[in-house]
Design a protein around this motif. Structure first.
Motif, PDB file in Angstrom:
ATOM      1  N   ILE A   1       0.833  -1.137   0.006  1.00  0.00           N
ATOM      2  CA  ILE A   1      -0.011   0.015   0.026  1.00  0.00           C
ATOM      3  C   ILE A   1       0.949   1.178  -0.096  1.00  0.00           C
ATOM      4  O   ILE A   1       0.492   2.059  -0.778  1.00  0.00           O
ATOM      5  N   ALA A   2       1.845   1.188   0.724  1.00  0.00           N
ATOM      6  CA  ALA A   2       2.772   2.337   0.966  1.00  0.00           C
ATOM      7  C   ALA A   2       3.557   2.714  -0.450  1.00  0.00           C
ATOM      8  O   ALA A   2       3.717   3.690  -0.831  1.00  0.00           O
ATOM      9  N   LEU A   3       3.795   1.427  -1.302  1.00  0.00           N
ATOM     10  CA  LEU A   3       4.434   2.004  -2.522  1.00  0.00           C
ATOM     11  C   LEU A   3       3.481   2.047  -3.690  1.00  0.00           C
ATOM     12  O   LEU A   3       3.967   2.153  -4.630  1.00  0.00           O
ATOM     13  N   GLY A   4       2.319   1.926  -3.337  1.00  0.00           N
ATOM     14  CA  GLY A   4       1.154   1.940  -4.499  1.00  0.00           C
ATOM     15  C   GLY A   4       1.341   0.865  -5.415  1.00  0.00           C
ATOM     16  O   GLY A   4       0.815   0.707  -6.553  1.00  0.00           O
ATOM     17  N   TYR A   5       1.684  -0.385  -4.683  1.00  0.00           N
ATOM     18  CA  TYR A   5       1.862  -1.691  -5.677  1.00  0.00           C
ATOM     19  C   TYR A   5       0.520  -2.600  -5.301  1.00  0.00           C
ATOM     20  O   TYR A   5       0.341  -3.213  -4.453  1.00  0.00           O
ATOM     21  N   SER A   6      -0.335  -2.176  -6.285  1.00  0.00           N
ATOM     22  CA  SER A   6      -1.700  -2.599  -6.085  1.00  0.00           C
ATOM     23  C   SER A   6      -1.835  -4.139  -6.958  1.00  0.00           C
ATOM     24  O   SER A   6      -2.307  -4.329  -8.023  1.00  0.00           O
ATOM     25  N   ASP A   7      -0.950  -5.164  -6.217  1.00  0.00           N
ATOM     26  CA  ASP A   7      -1.051  -6.500  -7.115  1.00  0.00           C
ATOM     27  C   ASP A   7      -2.008  -7.371  -6.582  1.00  0.00           C
ATOM     28  O   ASP A   7      -2.037  -8.412  -7.145  1.00  0.00           O
ATOM     29  N   ASN A   8      -2.877  -7.005  -5.775  1.00  0.00           N
ATOM     30  CA  ASN A   8      -4.194  -7.773  -5.503  1.00  0.00           C
ATOM     31  C   ASN A   8      -5.428  -7.032  -5.112  1.00  0.00           C
ATOM     32  O   ASN A   8      -4.977  -5.808  -5.048  1.00  0.00           O
ATOM     33  N   LEU A   9      -6.443  -7.547  -4.887  1.00  0.00           N
ATOM     34  CA  LEU A   9      -7.725  -6.763  -4.635  1.00  0.00           C
ATOM     35  C   LEU A   9      -7.539  -6.000  -3.166  1.00  0.00           C
ATOM     36  O   LEU A   9      -8.239  -5.024  -3.218  1.00  0.00           O
ATOM     37  N   ILE A  10      -6.725  -6.529  -2.386  1.00  0.00           N
ATOM     38  CA  ILE A  10      -6.737  -5.900  -0.903  1.00  0.00           C
ATOM     39  C   ILE A  10      -6.145  -4.478  -1.101  1.00  0.00           C
ATOM     40  O   ILE A  10      -6.495  -3.528  -0.806  1.00  0.00           O
TER      41      ILE A  10
END
Length: 195
Positions: free
Chosen positions: A93-102
């Motif tokens: 979340i801190a890195l903006g890495y949206s690799d899944n739905l959470i």
């Protein structure tokens, strides 16, 4: 009212379960995202099954379902809680890495300026954990490790979990009677009010 609840694989799945249960009792619509490791942790740490936990929610989604409604900013809700939140999820979340739905739902919650509460679970914390928490706190994310309070004289683990769950509900403006309020209990010199 509509709330997103996510459960990751960190220890403390009971917090997410209790939160879902209390939101259901309050008649609040819930959207659950359960990670694969959360399903495993639920089995290892609680008497619940993942299926029973999913049944508490109004709607539930797999963590790899990036087409789910909660992945979009157009999905209006009043807040998201990740309970518990693993350090991996925190970092993503801190890195903006949206690799899944959470992580995608959390990213959307931040960009839409909606409340996001992370019940981070790790101890001791290293500098990476703290820097990630600080970065998100500066964006308005509430970092709420499930640290128990003892002024209410808890007698069971459930007492501790309910007190913390009530504080989460407080942050979302949801009325509850789970929290034993400071000043309303106790008999020592630091307490005021009735027992």
């Amino acid at each position: 009212m509509r709330i997103i609840v996510a459960i990751t694989g960190a220890s403390g799945a009971i917090y997410g379960i209790t939160l879902l249960d209390q939101l259901k009792l309050s008649g609040i619509e819930t959207h659950l995202i359960l990670s694969p490791w959360a399903a495993k942790t639920i089995t290892l740490e609680t008497r619940w099954t993942p299926e029973q936990v999913m049944a508490l929610a109004s709607y539930s989604y797999a963590a790899n379902d990036l087409a789910a409604p909660v992945a979009s900013g157009s999905f209006v809700h009043q807040g998201m809680i990740i309970a518990p939140c693993s350090m991996k999820t925190l970092a993503s979340i801190a890195l903006g890495y949206s690799d899944n739905l959470i992580t995608r739902a959390a990213d959307v919650t931040i960009k839409e300026r909606r409340p996001l509460i992370l019940m981070t679970r790790e101890t001791p914390l290293n500098a990476i954990h703290l820097e990630n928490m600080l970065k998100l706190a500066r964006l308005g994310v509430v970092i709420m490790p499930p640290v128990p309070s003892f002024y209410q004289h808890p007698e069971t683990i459930e007492d501790l979990v309910l007190q913390t769950t009530g504080r989460v509900l407080d942050l979302l403006g949801i009325e509850n009677n789970l929290v034993k309020r400071w000043g309303a209990i106790g008999t020592g010199p630091l307490f005021t009010g009735s027992e």
